[in-house]
Design an enzyme around this catalytic site. Structure first.
Site, PDB file in Angstrom:
ATOM      1  N   ASN A 234       0.859  -1.195   0.000  1.00  0.00           N
ATOM      2  CA  ASN A 234       0.000   0.000   0.000  1.00  0.00           C
ATOM      3  C   ASN A 234       0.881   1.226   0.000  1.00  0.00           C
ATOM      4  O   ASN A 234       1.923   1.234   0.658  1.00  0.00           O
ATOM      5  CB  ASN A 234      -0.837   0.110   1.287  1.00  0.00           C
ATOM      6  CG  ASN A 234      -1.753  -1.071   1.490  1.00  0.00           C
ATOM      7  OD1 ASN A 234      -2.392  -1.534   0.569  1.00  0.00           O
ATOM      8  ND2 ASN A 234      -1.819  -1.556   2.719  1.00  0.00           N
TER       9      ASN A 234
ATOM     10  N   ASP B 227       5.690  -4.150  11.789  1.00  0.00           N
ATOM     11  CA  ASP B 227       6.305  -4.754  10.598  1.00  0.00           C
ATOM     12  C   ASP B 227       7.817  -4.884  10.786  1.00  0.00           C
ATOM     13  O   ASP B 227       8.418  -5.883  10.367  1.00  0.00           O
ATOM     14  CB  ASP B 227       6.008  -3.907   9.354  1.00  0.00           C
ATOM     15  CG  ASP B 227       4.510  -3.794   9.111  1.00  0.00           C
ATOM     16  OD1 ASP B 227       3.794  -4.761   9.438  1.00  0.00           O
ATOM     17  OD2 ASP B 227       4.058  -2.747   8.621  1.00  0.00           O
TER      18      ASP B 227
ATOM     19  N   THR C  75       2.944  -8.243  21.078  1.00  0.00           N
ATOM     20  CA  THR C  75       3.668  -6.972  21.168  1.00  0.00           C
ATOM     21  C   THR C  75       2.761  -5.956  21.855  1.00  0.00           C
ATOM     22  O   THR C  75       1.579  -5.853  21.540  1.00  0.00           O
ATOM     23  CB  THR C  75       4.104  -6.484  19.771  1.00  0.00           C
ATOM     24  OG1 THR C  75       2.975  -6.474  18.904  1.00  0.00           O
ATOM     25  CG2 THR C  75       5.185  -7.364  19.178  1.00  0.00           C
TER      26      THR C  75
ATOM     27  N   LYS D  67       4.998  -1.128  26.488  1.00  0.00           N
ATOM     28  CA  LYS D  67       5.052  -2.098  27.598  1.00  0.00           C
ATOM     29  C   LYS D  67       5.912  -3.318  27.221  1.00  0.00           C
ATOM     30  O   LYS D  67       5.998  -4.288  27.959  1.00  0.00           O
ATOM     31  CB  LYS D  67       3.640  -2.544  27.973  1.00  0.00           C
ATOM     32  CG  LYS D  67       2.823  -1.433  28.632  1.00  0.00           C
ATOM     33  CD  LYS D  67       1.370  -1.804  28.786  1.00  0.00           C
ATOM     34  CE  LYS D  67       0.606  -1.445  27.550  1.00  0.00           C
ATOM     35  NZ  LYS D  67      -0.774  -1.782  27.468  1.00  0.00           N
TER      36      LYS D  67
HETATM   37  O1  RIB Z   1       1.690  -1.720   9.475  1.00  0.00           O
HETATM   38  C1  RIB Z   1       1.734  -0.447   8.899  1.00  0.00           C
HETATM   39  C2  RIB Z   1       1.166  -0.505   7.516  1.00  0.00           C
HETATM   40  O2  RIB Z   1      -0.192  -0.838   7.577  1.00  0.00           O
HETATM   41  C3  RIB Z   1       1.239   0.794   6.788  1.00  0.00           C
HETATM   42  O3  RIB Z   1       2.369   0.835   5.989  1.00  0.00           O
HETATM   43  C4  RIB Z   1      -0.064   0.854   6.020  1.00  0.00           C
HETATM   44  O4  RIB Z   1       0.110   0.923   4.625  1.00  0.00           O
HETATM   45  C5  RIB Z   1      -0.827  -0.382   6.421  1.00  0.00           C
HETATM   46  O5  RIB Z   1      -0.767  -1.358   5.463  1.00  0.00           O
END
Ligand code: RIB
Length: 326
Positions: free
Chosen positions: A15, A259, A227, A231
């Site tokens: 995205n 991520d 996660t 905390k």
């Molecule tokens: O985890 C963050 C991501 O979630 C962003 O980059 C956004 O595009 C969504 O996909």
């Protein structure tokens, strides 16, 4: 004999991220003045692939992009990051996915995703890339592509005996049934609640968190990692619960921290780290990420992570974890 590093495959979304800062979320019918607009690369699948590649992993990404400028830009970024893009497909039926990201004054984010072209990544495509799944060692999935595609991909990966990491984001209750196919599941707190059929809340105690994580464990994965932002995080297995404190950092932008964590976890496991070391490494990569603006630039290289770990402030808190290598 030197052990070969394992290959990581991320199957998921791309995205473009459109970020704006706001004091609060507007009500329906209301316009608010925001600030600090930026456009960035994103999507959980692509992010996790890039996070792993920046840390030195051998990574392939499978996803679907629109035949538009956002798609061209995303593809070029993945190539620059050293990710194998040979199995990315393009569609003219829908535009490249978009994540609308709102950041508040505390630098927490909330995101709305229009998945667009990601919707065209169909279950049949998983069958046609069976050889790619065969050829990798660790497969990482998230939930921004069609649910049936995730399920099909996981079934193939499971049949082939791969290690499967499911980052159940964005969470949906039905995803509970995918857990029997996963080796490791790593939700954040709100995802943990949603998977358990509950409303997201920021008032979750550690005891309740652990109880809910153990619920996930009963569905089949060997490991659940939750996660918890500032905390820290904790690992639940059939034998134990291990709590890992967060690094004391000042968060600038929390987008993509999950991520960064998942990508780093995959790389560490690919390199043969033990579970606790791998999660500690991922915890560090997540902490680094929140100290930087945007998403892809906030994924650390090995060198950046190594320098970051030497920060004096971290000495006492993570004394016991100083053993993991970078
Ligand atoms: O985890 C963050 C991501 O979630 C962003 O980059 C956004 O595009 C969504 O996909």
């Amino acid at each position: 004999m030197e052990q070969k590093t394992k290959k990581v495959l991320s199957i998921g979304s791309y995205n473009v991220g459109l970020t704006c800062r706001t004091g609060r979320i507007p009500n329906w019918g209301e316009t608010l003045i925001g600030s600090g607009f930026s456009e960035s690369y994103g999507g959980k699948g692509s992010n996790q692939a890039v996070a792993a590649a920046k840390l030195g992993g051998e990574v392939t990404f499978v996803g679907c992009f629109g035949e538009d400028k956002y798609g061209d830009d995303g593809l070029a970024m993945l190539e620059r990051a050293g990710v194998d893009t040979s199995y990315i497909i393009r569609t003219n039926k829908r535009v490249t996915g978009v994540g609308i990201i709102l950041l508040n004054e505390e630098n927490d984010n909330c995101i709305i995703v229009d998945v667009g072209a990601n919707k065209e990544l169909c279950p049949m495509y998983m069958d046609s890339i069976e050889n790619v799944i065969s050829d990798c060692d660790i497969v990482v999935f998230q939930l921004e592509i069609p649910y049936e595609t995730v399920r099909r991909g996981m079934e193939i990966a499971k049949r082939k005996g791969k290690m499967i990491i499911l980052n159940p984001a964005p969470a949906r209750k039905e995803a509970m049934e995918l857990l029997s196919l996963a080796s490791i599941v790593n939700p954040n707190e709100s995802e943990l609640l949603i998977l358990n059929g509950k409303e997201p809340s920021d008032q979750l105690t550690m005891e309740e968190c652990e109880r809910l994580a153990r619920q996930l464990l009963t569905k089949g994965p060997e490991v659940v990692i939750v996660t918890r932002g500032e905390k820290g995080c904790f690992i639940v297995t059939s034998k134990e619960t291990v709590n890992i404190p967060a690094y004391p950092v000042k968060a600038i932008d929390t987008t993509g921290a999950g991520d960064a964590f998942t990508g780093a976890l995959a790389v560490a496991l690919a390199e043969g780290y033990e579970l606790l070391e791998a999660v500690s490494f991922a915890n560090l990569a997540g902490a680094y990420c929140v100290t930087k603006e945007e998403v892809v630039p906030a994924f650390a290289t090995r060198e950046q992570l190594s320098q970051f770990k030497n920060n004096k402030q971290f000495a006492d808190i993570h004394e016991g974890e100083g053993l993991f290598k970078i």
